[in-house]
Design a protein around this motif. Structure first.
Motif, short mmCIF file in Angstrom:
data_model
loop_
_atom_site.label_atom_id
_atom_site.label_comp_id
_atom_site.label_asym_id
_atom_site.label_seq_id
_atom_site.Cartn_x
_atom_site.Cartn_y
_atom_site.Cartn_z
N GLY A 201 58.97 19.19 30.90
CA GLY A 201 57.95 18.32 31.31
C GLY A 201 57.13 18.58 32.49
N ASP A 202 57.79 19.50 33.41
CA ASP A 202 57.12 19.92 34.56
C ASP A 202 55.75 20.75 34.02
N VAL A 203 54.51 20.48 34.94
CA VAL A 203 53.36 21.24 34.69
C VAL A 203 53.33 22.08 35.74
N LEU A 204 53.18 23.71 35.19
CA LEU A 204 52.90 24.60 36.18
C LEU A 204 51.35 24.97 35.97
N VAL A 205 50.69 24.98 37.19
CA VAL A 205 49.42 25.45 36.96
C VAL A 205 49.06 26.69 37.74
N TYR A 206 48.42 27.47 37.20
CA TYR A 206 48.14 28.84 37.56
C TYR A 206 46.50 29.05 37.78
N PRO B 30 45.50 26.23 33.48
CA PRO B 30 44.76 26.92 34.43
C PRO B 30 43.87 26.37 35.32
N VAL B 31 43.70 26.68 36.62
CA VAL B 31 42.54 26.33 37.29
C VAL B 31 41.95 27.70 37.82
N THR B 32 40.63 27.92 38.24
CA THR B 32 40.28 29.04 38.69
C THR B 32 39.76 28.73 40.14
N LEU B 33 40.31 29.89 41.22
CA LEU B 33 39.50 29.78 42.38
C LEU B 33 39.49 31.42 42.45
N HIS B 34 38.35 31.69 42.75
CA HIS B 34 37.74 33.29 42.84
C HIS B 34 38.17 33.41 44.42
N VAL B 35 39.15 34.08 44.39
CA VAL B 35 39.86 34.42 45.95
C VAL B 35 38.81 35.39 46.71
N THR C 132 48.97 29.87 46.58
CA THR C 132 48.36 28.84 47.82
C THR C 132 46.77 28.55 47.29
N THR C 133 46.39 29.42 46.46
CA THR C 133 44.87 29.14 45.95
C THR C 133 44.93 27.97 44.76
N THR C 134 45.82 28.21 44.06
CA THR C 134 45.85 26.87 43.14
C THR C 134 46.26 25.63 43.97
N THR C 135 47.12 25.67 44.82
CA THR C 135 47.36 24.14 45.52
C THR C 135 46.00 24.00 46.45
N ARG C 136 45.33 24.74 46.81
CA ARG C 136 43.93 24.41 47.66
C ARG C 136 42.98 23.77 46.39
N PHE D 144 49.81 15.76 50.75
CA PHE D 144 49.75 16.24 49.57
C PHE D 144 49.71 15.16 48.36
N ARG D 145 48.55 15.31 47.53
CA ARG D 145 48.57 14.47 46.64
C ARG D 145 48.74 14.64 45.07
N ILE D 146 48.70 15.93 45.01
CA ILE D 146 49.11 16.36 43.60
C ILE D 146 50.28 17.42 43.53
N VAL D 147 50.40 18.17 44.39
CA VAL D 147 51.42 19.19 44.21
C VAL D 147 52.84 18.82 44.61
#
Length: 316
Positions: free
Chosen positions: A25-30, A176-181, A229-233, A262-265
């Motif tokens: 049930g965990d959600v892993l966001v990359y 997924p999410v995307t953050l262009h580092v 940390t990029t996903t966290t931000r 922290f509201r999500i992570v």
């Protein structure tokens, strides 16, 4: 290494053990960003070698980029650049706060295709060698699909397809999410007052399906685990006043430091970071500075590796 924030307990193990620390049930966001060959070598039309480092594409119809330039004299607006054995031309534009410059690129075929041919992979500066063809694969995560980063989201480098398959079999949702580092992630904190540090903006996207998955998990009391940390931000920037993750895209300059709510992570997978980095500040905000430094001391004693190709920890 695993850090249990509630029990203030630190444990060591192999990375493959990470599957045991996830729950059904965990959600892993990359972060699915892909590193581009952002280093361009060439010369000024007037003479003299120049290196152009792509940082972030500007919005608009032209191929305009925020760049760093390295040459004997800072190029002024109007300076013409010949790059990649002449396959790519650049013109320095007005705009850009030092040390950044805005550059407009011209080429006969698609910019991305030319960049793949003539660009160099931007290895971290502490790797003191030229990039090689192998780096085009090694310096990417298994998730890499959305081109635009100038550095890899390095926590993702640890994951392999077999580990992802084991997580899915266990009932973990992976989205997924995307953050262009950009370079802003790695610029050290040089101000005496932490609050005066300014992050540089980085482009992000939160897909609607990811927002739905995360919000459903939050409603049902399931954990959201951020890979890096990029996903966290990205997640913590895109939350509304009710704690819901909002889909969309934009530019974030969120700086997370101790005291941040922290509201999500709920849990974080991240590498070991260097002193004075905004990354270490974020981790300290999530787990507590004293606890993190205690874990780092143990990591040093046990021979853990730091830097981009180093080891990592799960903080839960």
């Amino acid at each position: 290494m695993t850090l249990d924030r509630k029990r203030r307990r630190v444990q060591s193990g192999k990375f493959s053990d990470i599957v045991d620390h996830f729950r059904s049930g965990d959600v892993l966001v990359y972060n699915d960003t892909k590193v581009i060959p952002a280093r361009l070598l060439g010369s000024k039309q007037s003479g003299g070698k120049v290196e152009v480092f792509l940082v972030r594409r500007l919005v608009g119809e032209h191929e305009d980029w925020v760049c760093l330039t390295k040459c004997s004299k800072t190029p002024r607006p109007g300076t013409q650049l010949l790059l990649g054995n002449g396959e790519l031309e650049g013109e320095v534009l007005e705009g850009g706060e030092p040390p950044f410059r805005h550059v407009r690129f011209h080429c006969r075929s698609a910019f991305g295709e030319v960049l793949e041919r003539v660009g160099r992979i931007p290895l971290p500066p502490y790797i003191r060698r030229d990039d090689e063809d192998l780096d085009r694969d090694r310096y990417q995560t298994v998730f890499a699909s959305s081109q635009g980063a100038v550095a890899a989201p390095t926590a993702g480098l640890h994951f392999t397809e077999p580990i992802l398959a084991a997580l899915r079999e266990k009932g973990v949702r992976i989205v997924p999410v995307t953050l262009h580092v950009g370079l802003g992630t790695f610029f050290p904190v040089r101000t005496e007052n932490l609050l005066e540090h300014q992050m540089h903006g980085e482009v992000f996207t939160v897909p609607e399906t990811t927002a739905e998955e995360v919000n459903r998990a939050r409603r049902e009391g399931r954990r959201v685990v951020a890979l890096g940390t990029t996903t966290t931000r990205t997640l913590e920037y895109s939350v509304d006043d009710q704690g819901r993750l909002l889909p969309g895209q934009g530019v974030t300059d969120l700086f997370i430091y101790p005291g941040f709510e922290f509201r999500i992570v709920d849990a974080l997978v991240t590498n070991f970071h260097l002193p004075q980095s905004t990354l270490l500040v974020l981790v300290s905000a999530f787990a507590g500075r004293d606890f993190v430094l205690e874990a780092y001391r143990q990591a040093v004693r046990e021979g853990y590796r730091f830097f981009s190709y180093g080891d990592c920890m799960l903080i839960a």
